[in-house]
Design an enzyme around this catalytic site. Sequence first.
Site, PDB file in Angstrom:
ATOM      1  N   GLU A  98       0.816  -1.227   0.000  1.00 26.21           N
ATOM      2  CA  GLU A  98       0.000   0.000   0.000  1.00 26.21           C
ATOM      3  C   GLU A  98       0.847   1.274   0.000  1.00 26.21           C
ATOM      4  OE1 GLU A  98      -1.482   1.842   3.474  1.00 26.21           O
ATOM      5  OE2 GLU A  98      -1.163   0.064   4.728  1.00 26.21           O
TER       6      GLU A  98
ATOM      7  N   LYS B 135      -3.267  -1.993  15.986  1.00 24.04           N
ATOM      8  CA  LYS B 135      -2.731  -1.171  17.071  1.00 24.04           C
ATOM      9  C   LYS B 135      -3.792  -0.901  18.108  1.00 24.04           C
ATOM     10  CE  LYS B 135       0.528   1.813  14.907  1.00 24.04           C
ATOM     11  NZ  LYS B 135       0.167   1.467  13.542  1.00 24.04           N
TER      12      LYS B 135
HETATM   13  N1  PSU Z   1      -2.383   1.526  10.677  1.00 21.83           N
HETATM   14  C1  PSU Z   1      -1.043   1.563  10.743  1.00 21.83           C
HETATM   15  N2  PSU Z   1      -0.337   2.185   9.761  1.00 21.83           N
HETATM   16  C2  PSU Z   1      -0.957   2.768   8.680  1.00 21.83           C
HETATM   17  C3  PSU Z   1      -2.377   2.697   8.610  1.00 21.83           C
HETATM   18  C4  PSU Z   1      -3.049   2.076   9.617  1.00 21.83           C
HETATM   19  O1  PSU Z   1      -0.478   1.039  11.670  1.00 21.83           O
HETATM   20  O2  PSU Z   1      -0.283   3.340   7.813  1.00 21.83           O
HETATM   21  C5  PSU Z   1      -3.067   3.284   7.416  1.00 21.83           C
HETATM   22  C6  PSU Z   1      -3.464   2.175   6.427  1.00 21.83           C
HETATM   23  O3  PSU Z   1      -3.321   2.669   5.115  1.00 21.83           O
HETATM   24  C7  PSU Z   1      -4.928   1.954   6.737  1.00 21.83           C
HETATM   25  C8  PSU Z   1      -5.364   3.362   7.075  1.00 21.83           C
HETATM   26  O4  PSU Z   1      -5.670   1.424   5.650  1.00 21.83           O
HETATM   27  O5  PSU Z   1      -4.285   3.894   7.823  1.00 21.83           O
HETATM   28  C9  PSU Z   1      -6.645   3.380   7.861  1.00 21.83           C
HETATM   29  O6  PSU Z   1      -7.110   4.679   7.918  1.00 21.83           O
HETATM   30  P1  PSU Z   1      -8.570   4.956   8.494  1.00 21.83           P
HETATM   31  O7  PSU Z   1      -8.468   4.529   9.947  1.00 21.83           O
HETATM   32  O8  PSU Z   1      -8.780   6.419   8.314  1.00 21.83           O
HETATM   33  O9  PSU Z   1      -9.504   4.093   7.701  1.00 21.83           O
END
Ligand code: PSU
Length: 289
Positions: free
Chosen positions: A11, A146
């Site tokens: 990603e 996390k």
């Molecule tokens: N968790 C991590 N590192 C990240 C992300 C999440 O430990 O980089 C990123 C990923 O791309 C995930 C996104 O898909 O954050 C989720 O964002 P949101 O919670 O806004 O959906």
Amino acid sequence: MMAGQPVVALESTIISHGMPYPQNVETALRVEETVRQAGAVPATIAVIGGRLKAGLSADEIDMLGKKGKDVPKASRRDLPVLVARGSDGATTVATTMIIAHLAGIQVFATGGIGGVHRGAEKTMDISADLEELARTPVMVICAGAKAILDLGLTLEYLETKGVPVIGYGTEELPAFYSRQSGFKVDYRLDTPEELAAAFRAQQEMGLGGGMLVTNPIPTEFAMDPVQIGAVIDQAVADACQLGIHGKEVTPYLLARVAEITSGDSLAANIQLVLNNARLGALAAKALTR
Ligand code: PSU
Ligand code: MN
């Protein structure tokens, strides 16, 4: 890209929004190299000039890392306008799954997924990643979730949506920086062949949807769960105080945790991504057999 070759999707939100420059670019290139060394083809995914791309050049990765937060974070709901405008976009887990599937890629390795945020009963902040896991047939390999999230609610949501949560070599859901969370996964599987067999069975039955493989951070890089837990509590409190919401929440929390730990969390983050890339390559190879 040759047909029949094992490919691992990667990603780009982690590049533009998940880590600071230049560690983000260095890590993205090392992750690609790790996939190659394990015998598979890396395909980093992003929206470039309004086009969905699976497989980026080193220059494109460098651009995504340098521009950082100036590249729009692209989840499912962002794709229509970004593509129509000819914009760039850093793809989240959800969007990377969509584009991987369009490109015929079955395995995707990353660090952490989005989930149900703490306090979601008030904010309704539930990542689109979970909905995508329910509908798009891609195996997503991560290091668990996390504790910036509510892990219990995240597991409940995945259960409701019919997404299998697999522990790789573990019965306990790993918590990203540490190997323990106090929550159980649905199934423990121990080899790439077992992962491939379960994914194949899911798709052959026509169940659709994805599979979440949680791969614990290697012991030598794991952080103390109590210590990192306190840091995360602090970061969540700060985000709340500042009134941060929507798509800014996750990037803010990641940056704040790295800041409070003066980079220790970033070092652990890099190692767990490399570890997941390796497993992704092995799973992709097992799926071609
Ligand atoms: N968790 C991590 N590192 C990240 C992300 C999440 O430990 O980089 C990123 C990923 O791309 C995930 C996104 O898909 O954050 C989720 O964002 P949101 O919670 O806004 O959906
Ligand atoms: Mn959210």
